[in-house]
Design an enzyme around this catalytic site. Structure first.
Site, PDB file in Angstrom:
ATOM      1  N   TYR A   1       0.829  -1.211   0.000  1.00 47.52           N
ATOM      2  CA  TYR A   1       0.000   0.000   0.000  1.00 47.52           C
ATOM      3  C   TYR A   1       0.866   1.266   0.000  1.00 47.52           C
ATOM      4  O   TYR A   1       0.620   2.216  -0.752  1.00 47.52           O
ATOM      5  CB  TYR A   1      -0.899  -0.054   1.233  1.00 47.52           C
ATOM      6  CG  TYR A   1      -1.906   1.062   1.373  1.00 47.52           C
ATOM      7  CD1 TYR A   1      -3.114   1.038   0.692  1.00 47.52           C
ATOM      8  CD2 TYR A   1      -1.654   2.132   2.234  1.00 47.52           C
ATOM      9  CE1 TYR A   1      -4.043   2.051   0.856  1.00 47.52           C
ATOM     10  CE2 TYR A   1      -2.583   3.152   2.408  1.00 47.52           C
ATOM     11  CZ  TYR A   1      -3.777   3.108   1.713  1.00 47.52           C
ATOM     12  OH  TYR A   1      -4.700   4.120   1.879  1.00 47.52           O
TER      13      TYR A   1
ATOM     14  N   LYS B   1       1.089   4.208  -2.744  1.00 50.61           N
ATOM     15  CA  LYS B   1       0.736   5.588  -2.404  1.00 50.61           C
ATOM     16  C   LYS B   1       1.907   6.546  -2.641  1.00 50.61           C
ATOM     17  O   LYS B   1       1.708   7.705  -3.003  1.00 50.61           O
ATOM     18  CB  LYS B   1       0.252   5.661  -0.951  1.00 50.61           C
ATOM     19  CG  LYS B   1      -1.097   4.960  -0.734  1.00 50.61           C
ATOM     20  CD  LYS B   1      -2.186   5.583  -1.577  1.00 50.61           C
ATOM     21  CE  LYS B   1      -3.540   4.921  -1.401  1.00 50.61           C
ATOM     22  NZ  LYS B   1      -4.582   5.524  -2.242  1.00 50.61           N
TER      23      LYS B   1
HETATM   24  N1  LIG Z   1      -9.687   5.870   5.138  1.00 45.93           N
HETATM   25  C1  LIG Z   1      -8.500   6.381   5.390  1.00 45.93           C
HETATM   26  O1  LIG Z   1      -8.117   6.603   6.538  1.00 45.93           O
HETATM   27  C2  LIG Z   1      -7.557   6.695   4.268  1.00 45.93           C
HETATM   28  C3  LIG Z   1      -6.344   7.291   4.581  1.00 45.93           C
HETATM   29  C4  LIG Z   1      -5.465   7.619   3.552  1.00 45.93           C
HETATM   30  C5  LIG Z   1      -5.809   7.356   2.228  1.00 45.93           C
HETATM   31  N2  LIG Z   1      -6.996   6.771   1.968  1.00 45.93           N
HETATM   32  C6  LIG Z   1      -7.314   6.506   0.558  1.00 45.93           C
HETATM   33  O2  LIG Z   1      -8.546   7.100   0.213  1.00 45.93           O
HETATM   34  C7  LIG Z   1      -9.189   6.330  -0.806  1.00 45.93           C
HETATM   35  C8  LIG Z   1     -10.588   5.952  -0.371  1.00 45.93           C
HETATM   36  O3  LIG Z   1     -10.503   5.218   0.840  1.00 45.93           O
HETATM   37  P1  LIG Z   1     -11.779   4.788   1.673  1.00 45.93           P
HETATM   38  O4  LIG Z   1     -11.326   4.638   3.067  1.00 45.93           O
HETATM   39  O5  LIG Z   1     -12.905   5.683   1.345  1.00 45.93           O
HETATM   40  O6  LIG Z   1     -12.030   3.315   1.056  1.00 45.93           O
HETATM   41  P2  LIG Z   1     -13.323   2.370   1.141  1.00 45.93           P
HETATM   42  O7  LIG Z   1     -14.328   2.944   2.087  1.00 45.93           O
HETATM   43  O8  LIG Z   1     -12.778   1.003   1.384  1.00 45.93           O
HETATM   44  O9  LIG Z   1     -13.909   2.462  -0.361  1.00 45.93           O
HETATM   45  C9  LIG Z   1     -13.168   2.002  -1.432  1.00 45.93           C
HETATM   46  C10 LIG Z   1     -13.833   2.417  -2.724  1.00 45.93           C
HETATM   47  O10 LIG Z   1     -13.024   1.998  -3.817  1.00 45.93           O
HETATM   48  C11 LIG Z   1     -13.785   1.198  -4.702  1.00 45.93           C
HETATM   49  N3  LIG Z   1     -12.903   0.215  -5.355  1.00 45.93           N
HETATM   50  C12 LIG Z   1     -12.119  -0.725  -4.779  1.00 45.93           C
HETATM   51  N4  LIG Z   1     -11.467  -1.428  -5.720  1.00 45.93           N
HETATM   52  C13 LIG Z   1     -11.852  -0.928  -6.928  1.00 45.93           C
HETATM   53  C14 LIG Z   1     -11.562  -1.264  -8.284  1.00 45.93           C
HETATM   54  N5  LIG Z   1     -10.707  -2.239  -8.608  1.00 45.93           N
HETATM   55  N6  LIG Z   1     -12.178  -0.558  -9.266  1.00 45.93           N
HETATM   56  C15 LIG Z   1     -13.040   0.445  -8.964  1.00 45.93           C
HETATM   57  N7  LIG Z   1     -13.349   0.798  -7.702  1.00 45.93           N
HETATM   58  C16 LIG Z   1     -12.769   0.105  -6.694  1.00 45.93           C
HETATM   59  C17 LIG Z   1     -14.862   0.582  -3.854  1.00 45.93           C
HETATM   60  O11 LIG Z   1     -15.955   0.166  -4.652  1.00 45.93           O
HETATM   61  P3  LIG Z   1     -17.017  -0.974  -4.120  1.00 45.93           P
HETATM   62  O12 LIG Z   1     -17.855  -0.289  -3.075  1.00 45.93           O
HETATM   63  O13 LIG Z   1     -17.790  -1.343  -5.334  1.00 45.93           O
HETATM   64  O14 LIG Z   1     -16.183  -2.056  -3.546  1.00 45.93           O
HETATM   65  C18 LIG Z   1     -15.184   1.761  -2.934  1.00 45.93           C
HETATM   66  O15 LIG Z   1     -16.022   2.680  -3.598  1.00 45.93           O
HETATM   67  C19 LIG Z   1      -8.271   5.130  -1.053  1.00 45.93           C
HETATM   68  O16 LIG Z   1      -7.424   5.403  -2.161  1.00 45.93           O
HETATM   69  C20 LIG Z   1      -7.470   5.055   0.213  1.00 45.93           C
HETATM   70  O17 LIG Z   1      -6.233   4.426   0.008  1.00 45.93           O
HETATM   71  C21 LIG Z   1      -7.881   6.434   2.955  1.00 45.93           C
END
Ligand SMILES: NC(=O)c1ccc[n+]([C@@H]2O[C@H](COP(=O)([O-])OP(=O)(O)OC[C@H]3O[C@@H](n4cnc5c(N)ncnc54)[C@H](OP(=O)(O)O)[C@@H]3O)[C@@H](O)[C@H]2O)c1
Lengths: 247, 77
Positions: A155, A159
């Site tokens: 990851y 990133k």
């Molecule tokens: N949460 C945090 O603390 C955090 C911190 C730093 C960075 N981020 C980054 O922010 C972004 C969003 O994170 P989140 O926490 O909101 O994630 P999440 O709640 O797990 O949601 C992930 C999203 O990505 C979609 N997805 C996964 N694999 C995919 C693929 N192969 N093709 C198209 N769509 C796909 C999922 O679709 P489905 O619903 O259809 O599965 C869902 O809409 C990510 O890039 C993550 O690395 C998050």
């Protein structure tokens, strides 16, 4: 409204941060393509919510790691809306494991979904944006992409890769008035972080000067700014949104 | 045949803002017509639209002169 009449494609917009980004861009006037991997029902709900505030929206299922699916999605977007002004690369997954235990497939899945995807979507949209002589690309990186994190070699590599890709795309596309920036969230309350045990969360608060986890809207506001005309002199940057956890 | 050259010439004149007399089959996009790499990518995109063709990435790399573009298009039509 700063984004009136613009078209935005947000990957991984069925839930979490992506959903909030999609809604915030819509509140600012943009029409939205809600991309997702498998959760059709959730994605359709997001599209409905966007339509209920008076914007156009469609949900498109497409695996962002698959070049044909990505090209098809971009084509569909341009056919439907006529333009593509904003791309937000937000889709992401985790397959956490200590390096010594990490399977090759864990590495490949995360690198493909989180990093290769950004290359594929950027390539696919740049044709349209170059024609328009205008565009905004915003990539969601992560605090751990700059700080490192035990248990997340795949990851973190993805990133960090996003940050390098952002800078290079920014240089290549600048002559066509397309800006490319990254946003690096700290710990944000979503499905991804709900998995963390309570004691881990308590430990986390101690490392965050603002002493709380962030919320999806904290990220969405920054993305909406980067998507607007107001950010036109910012490109190739990584904006950290983390409560002061990393400075 | 000349039709392709005429249509290609018009696109080059529009896109690069060069004088039509400079757009000869031997003219190179980068040195003679002052195009940068992005200009060439865009020209290829416009030619694709104009002629309803897809240039593969490998093929478009080989296009150096106006004549190269014209013969490539003619070979695909
Ligand atoms: N949460 C945090 O603390 C955090 C911190 C730093 C960075 N981020 C980054 O922010 C972004 C969003 O994170 P989140 O926490 O909101 O994630 P999440 O709640 O797990 O949601 C992930 C999203 O990505 C979609 N997805 C996964 N694999 C995919 C693929 N192969 N093709 C198209 N769509 C796909 C999922 O679709 P489905 O619903 O259809 O599965 C869902 O809409 C990510 O890039 C993550 O690395 C998050």
């Amino acid at each position: 409204m700063t984004l009136a009449g613009k078209t935005a494609l947000v990957t991984g917009a069925s839930r979490g941060i992506g959903k909030e980004i999609a809604l915030e861009l819509a509140r600012n006037g943009a029409n939205i393509v809600v991309n997702y991997a498998g959760n059709t029902q959730l994605a359709e709900q997001v599209a409905d919510e966007i339509r209920s505030i008076g914007r156009e929206s469609i949900a498109i299922q497409a695996d962002v790691a698959n070049s044909e699916a990505v090209e098809q999605m971009v084509k569909e977007t341009v056919n439907m809306f006529g333009t593509l002004d904003i791309l937000v690369n937000n889709a992401g997954i985790t397959r956490d494991q200590l390096l010594m235990r990490m399977k090759e497939s864990d590495w490949d899945d995360v690198l493909n979904t989180n990093l290769k995807s950004v290359f594929l979507t950027t390539k696919a949209v740049s044709r349209q944006m170059m024609k328009q002589r205008k565009g905004r690309i915003i990539n969601i990186s992560s605090i751990v992409g700059v700080s490192g994190n035990a248990g997340q070699a795949n990851y973190v590599a993805a990133k960090a890769g996003i940050i390098g890709l952002t800078k290079t795309a920014a240089k290549e596309l600048a002559p066509r008035n397309i800006t490319v920036n990254a946003v690096a969230p700290g710990f944000i309350t979503t499905d991804m972080t709900d998995k963390l045990p309570e004691d881990v969360k308590q430990e986390l608060y101690k490392q965050i000067p603002l002493a709380r986890l962030g919320e999806p809207k904290d990220i969405a506001y920054v993305v909406a700014f980067l998507a607007s005309e107001k950010s036109s002199y910012i490109t190739g940057q990584t904006i950290h949104v983390n409560g002061g956890m990393y400075m | 045949m000349s039709n392709v050259l005429e249509r290609v010439t018009k696109i080059i004149v529009d896109r690069l803002g060069v004088d039509e007399s400079k757009v000869t089959p031997e003219a190179t996009f980068k040195e003679d017509l002052g195009a940068d790499s992005l200009d060439v990518v865009e020209l290829v995109m416009e030619l694709e639209d104009e002629f309803g063709l897809q240039f593969s990435d490998e093929d478009s790399e080989k296009i150096v002169t106006v004549g190269d573009a014209v013969s490539y298009i003619e070979s695909k039509l």
